[in-house]
Design an enzyme around this catalytic site. Structure first.
Site, mmCIF file in Angstrom:
data_model
loop_
_atom_site.group_PDB
_atom_site.id
_atom_site.type_symbol
_atom_site.label_atom_id
_atom_site.label_comp_id
_atom_site.label_asym_id
_atom_site.label_seq_id
_atom_site.Cartn_x
_atom_site.Cartn_y
_atom_site.Cartn_z
ATOM 1 N N HIS A 194 0.451 -1.161 -0.232
ATOM 2 C CA HIS A 194 -0.004 0.239 -0.089
ATOM 3 C C HIS A 194 0.805 1.344 -0.488
ATOM 4 C CE1 HIS A 194 -1.775 3.620 2.399
ATOM 5 N NE2 HIS A 194 -3.829 3.370 1.572
ATOM 6 N N PRO A 195 0.172 2.400 -1.055
ATOM 7 C CA PRO A 195 1.767 3.051 -0.956
ATOM 8 C C PRO A 195 1.547 4.236 0.823
ATOM 9 C CG PRO A 195 -0.754 3.746 -1.600
ATOM 10 C CD PRO A 195 -0.371 2.232 -1.371
ATOM 11 N N ALA A 196 1.331 3.157 1.567
ATOM 12 C CA ALA A 196 1.945 4.412 3.166
ATOM 13 C C ALA A 196 3.413 3.517 3.637
ATOM 14 C CB ALA A 196 0.810 4.195 4.034
ATOM 15 N N LYS A 197 3.405 2.021 3.032
ATOM 16 C CA LYS A 197 3.908 0.744 3.509
ATOM 17 C C LYS A 197 5.163 1.701 3.445
ATOM 18 C CE LYS A 197 0.855 -1.493 5.385
ATOM 19 N NZ LYS A 197 -0.571 -0.762 5.519
ATOM 20 N N LEU A 198 6.343 0.491 3.481
ATOM 21 C CA LEU A 198 7.530 0.777 2.534
ATOM 22 C C LEU A 198 8.351 0.767 1.493
ATOM 23 C CD1 LEU A 198 8.612 -1.699 6.139
ATOM 24 C CD2 LEU A 198 8.843 1.017 5.814
#
Ligand SMILES: Cc1ncc(COP(=O)(O)O)c(C=O)c1O
Length: 397
Positions: A194-198
């Protein structure tokens, strides 16, 4: 600093525009990689999927990687591959995104919530031990915020009881326990892109494993449960257990692979900012920092602090609202899973089940952290925290 009027009460905010808690980093090479994939013959299930899987398996230190549509699908595929069913129990944590426990429910199994360690916020192995029953089939632990769990203790328990060990590593890609990377610490390890991830592939996820049998089952779960009898006659197949369509497209895999090449750079930027936060916040009377054991390489998906509510006149949600008004996108990870109405209704859970997690949750605040965040952005966060804490400080009576 004199007590400045809070933006919450009509004062000027610390910054003119919102600093989000997370943000993806997309560069020209990422865009070129996706364009090349879109111009190719395949836009799903082509050679890009295999290339991404090979790149991920290498970084995670695992023999197999199976790319899927998102991190939730990765957990669902892991629970499917584990063969979980209605009579089974899976011990897990309540301090996680609901997707962790939901995946157990999708299989008809029962999530059983162990408590956390108040210092690391990860599962407490003694609490896990107390919940073992003859129905327990798996232990599903989460590297909360990116800090790898004490996987050696969890593995010892899993081995003693014959449980499958599943890591929800949505927060900890690139992390490690000693020299061992996340991806080598459990039987099955799931990731989210997901875009918030690493790293991101838009939406996306994967499961890695060293076990050939589990890898085979993951691929079957991803593709409707289909098993081919004869590679020369692909029109002939059978379904033993219905699977799902969890496929990830080639162009998403192209983005994932391009991002994977920068994981170390992303991590270095996150680590530098996280250490700077820890230095600046270490002496604050208004908060505590989670423990950072010396043998862990933290993935730094999230930078989480614990408020000292006894030093403040307001609750955590008011602190979050005040920070938001200052244009600092602070937030909460997570409302506890066992207290969601579904989990109360279906399983009869409620307050008192996980006392340490329940005491921690009202104190949790996630501060912004992402690779392209500047030190000036971070100084805005620190300034806003000072402003809010000074305003809401409990004065000695
Ligand atoms: C701990 C954890 N597990 C699973 C997920 C689900 O991942 P996705 O959003 O890719 O489905 C998330 C994502 O928010 C997560 O934080």
């Amino acid at each position: 600093m004199a007590s400045e009027k809070l933006a919450l009460f009509g004062g000027a905010p610390v910054r003119p525009a919102l600093l989000p808690y997370a943000r993806q980093s997309i560069d020209a090479e990422d865009i070129a990689a996706v364009s090349r994939a879109l111009a190719g013959d395949w836009i799903t299930q082509g050679p890009g999927v295999k290339r991404f899987e090979e790149g991920l398996a290498a970084i995670a230190g695992a023999r197999h990687a199976v790319a899927v549509a998102n991190g939730t699908a990765a957990l669902h595929a892991a629970c499917w591959a584990a063969g979980l069913g209605p009579d089974d129990e899976v011990i897990t944590t309540s301090l996680t995104f609901a997707a962790t426990a939901n995946a157990v429910v999708y299989q008809g199994a029962r999530p059983v919530f162990a408590d956390i360690d108040g210092a690391t916020l990860n599962l407490d192995s003694d609490s896990v031990k107390r919940l073992a029953t003859p129905r327990t089939r798996a232990l599903l632990a989460v590297d909360f915020a990116g800090l790898p769990c004490d996987w050696d203790k969890l593995r010892a328990l899993a081995r003693e009881h014959g449980w499958l060990l599943i890591a929800d590593a949505a927060h900890s890609l690139g992390g490690a326990l000693g020299e061992r990377p996340v991806g080598t610490l459990a039987d099955l390890t799931t990731f989210s892109f997901h875009p918030a991830k690493l790293i991101t592939s838009g939406e996306g996820g994967a499961v890695v494993t060293d076990r050939d049998d589990l890898a085979e089952r993951l691929r079957t779960a991803r593709h409707h449960g289909i098993r081919y009898q004869d590679p020369a006659r692909p029109w002939r197949y059978e379904i033993d257990v219905p699977g799902h369509n969890f496929r990830l497209t080639d162009f998403q895999c192209a983005l994932g692979l391009s991002q994977l090449a920068r994981l170390e750079r992303f991590w270095t930027a996150r680590d530098r900012l996280a250490r700077r936060y820890r230095e600046r916040l270490a002496g604050s009377p208004f908060l505590e920092l989670p423990a950072l054991p010396a043998d862990r390489r933290h993935g730094w998906h999230l930078f989480v602090v614990l408020l000292r509510l006894e030093r403040l006149t307001v609750d955590r949600d008011t602190v979050l609202s005040a920070l938001r008004a200052e244009n600092i996108g602070a937030t909460l990870h997570y409302p506890l899973v066992h207290l969601h109405p579904f989990y109360r209704r279906r399983f009869g859970y409620g307050p008192g089940l996980c006392p340490i997690a329940e005491a921690a949750e009202p104190r949790l605040v996630t501060l912004p952290l992402f690779p392209t965040m500047s030190e000036a952005d971070q100084d805005d966060v620190l300034q806003a925290l000072d402003k809010v804490f000074i305003h809401f400080a409990r004065r000695p009576s």
